[in-house]
Design a protein around this motif. Structure first.
Motif, PDB file in Angstrom:
ATOM      1  N   SER A 175       0.850  -1.189   0.000  1.00  0.00           N
ATOM      2  CA  SER A 175       0.000   0.000   0.000  1.00  0.00           C
ATOM      3  C   SER A 175       0.884   1.237   0.000  1.00  0.00           C
ATOM      4  O   SER A 175       1.901   1.279   0.690  1.00  0.00           O
ATOM      5  N   LEU A 176       0.472   2.228  -0.771  1.00  0.00           N
ATOM      6  CA  LEU A 176       1.222   3.478  -0.903  1.00  0.00           C
ATOM      7  C   LEU A 176       0.250   4.642  -0.788  1.00  0.00           C
ATOM      8  O   LEU A 176      -0.916   4.522  -1.157  1.00  0.00           O
ATOM      9  N   HIS A 177       0.726   5.786  -0.300  1.00  0.00           N
ATOM     10  CA  HIS A 177      -0.157   6.949  -0.203  1.00  0.00           C
ATOM     11  C   HIS A 177       0.074   7.909  -1.370  1.00  0.00           C
ATOM     12  O   HIS A 177       1.156   7.971  -1.945  1.00  0.00           O
ATOM     13  N   LEU A 178      -0.980   8.632  -1.705  1.00  0.00           N
ATOM     14  CA  LEU A 178      -0.929   9.575  -2.811  1.00  0.00           C
ATOM     15  C   LEU A 178      -0.143  10.799  -2.376  1.00  0.00           C
ATOM     16  O   LEU A 178      -0.450  11.424  -1.367  1.00  0.00           O
ATOM     17  N   ILE A 179       0.894  11.158  -3.166  1.00  0.00           N
ATOM     18  CA  ILE A 179       1.708  12.336  -2.832  1.00  0.00           C
ATOM     19  C   ILE A 179       1.623  13.422  -3.898  1.00  0.00           C
ATOM     20  O   ILE A 179       2.051  14.547  -3.668  1.00  0.00           O
ATOM     21  N   GLU A 180       1.098  13.069  -5.082  1.00  0.00           N
ATOM     22  CA  GLU A 180       0.967  14.059  -6.150  1.00  0.00           C
ATOM     23  C   GLU A 180      -0.210  13.678  -7.033  1.00  0.00           C
ATOM     24  O   GLU A 180      -0.372  12.513  -7.391  1.00  0.00           O
TER      25      GLU A 180
END
Length: 161
Positions: free
Chosen positions: A131-136
């Motif tokens: 899982s990864l978070h939205l940064i852009e």
């Protein structure tokens, strides 16, 4: 067999999503429900994976970059992402599973994507999940990453026309 695959994938999604923490990092980009329309165009929007980095800051591509960049991701409202796997498999053989979803935490302004890749053989299911978070997020580019600002590691860069 199909029910056991679905159950296993659902379990991995649940475990991965539950293990995400919502750190109070003031430098993190916060998003609104309106921002999500950029991602799914209020119906669906197709994105191509441009790159899969193992270390975003040093632009080191993952060993699995080639097998992921030919996949097509269609983002829809309510966390649905349809994945059409490309010709390059991440695992040996033709029995590959590719699943994805996103979750938006409106109160925190954070959005996470969960990707599951798996290989199914006669007696074994082997999966990789993260899982990864939205940064852009712009009209033509999305970046999901792990880590903190100025120290992003695993990252997915999506582009669209």
């Amino acid at each position: 067999m199909n029910n056991s695959k679905l159950l296993l994938l659902s379990l991995f999604i649940l475990i991965t999503t539950a293990s995400c923490s919502s750190d109070d990092d003031a430098s993190q980009e916060l998003y609104t429900q309106e921002d999500l329309s950029i991602m799914h165009n209020n119906s669906s929007k197709t994105w191509q994976l441009e790159a899969y980095y193992s270390d975003y800051n040093y632009k080191q591509k993952s060993k699995q970059n080639d097998c992921l960049v030919d996949d097509i991701y269609t983002f829809k409202p309510d966390g649905i992402i349809e994945v059409v796997a490309g010709l390059e498999n991440c695992y040996y053989g033709d029995n590959e599973i590719a699943e994805a979803e996103y979750r938006f935490y409106e109160d925190e302004g954070l959005l996470y994507i969960t990707i599951i890749r798996g290989e199914v053989t006669e007696d074994l299911v082997k999966t990789t999940s993260f899982s990864l978070h939205l940064i852009e997020l712009t009209e033509n580019r999305m970046v999901f990453a792990s880590g903190d600002k100025d120290n992003y590691k695993i990252s997915l860069i999506f582009i669209t026309e």
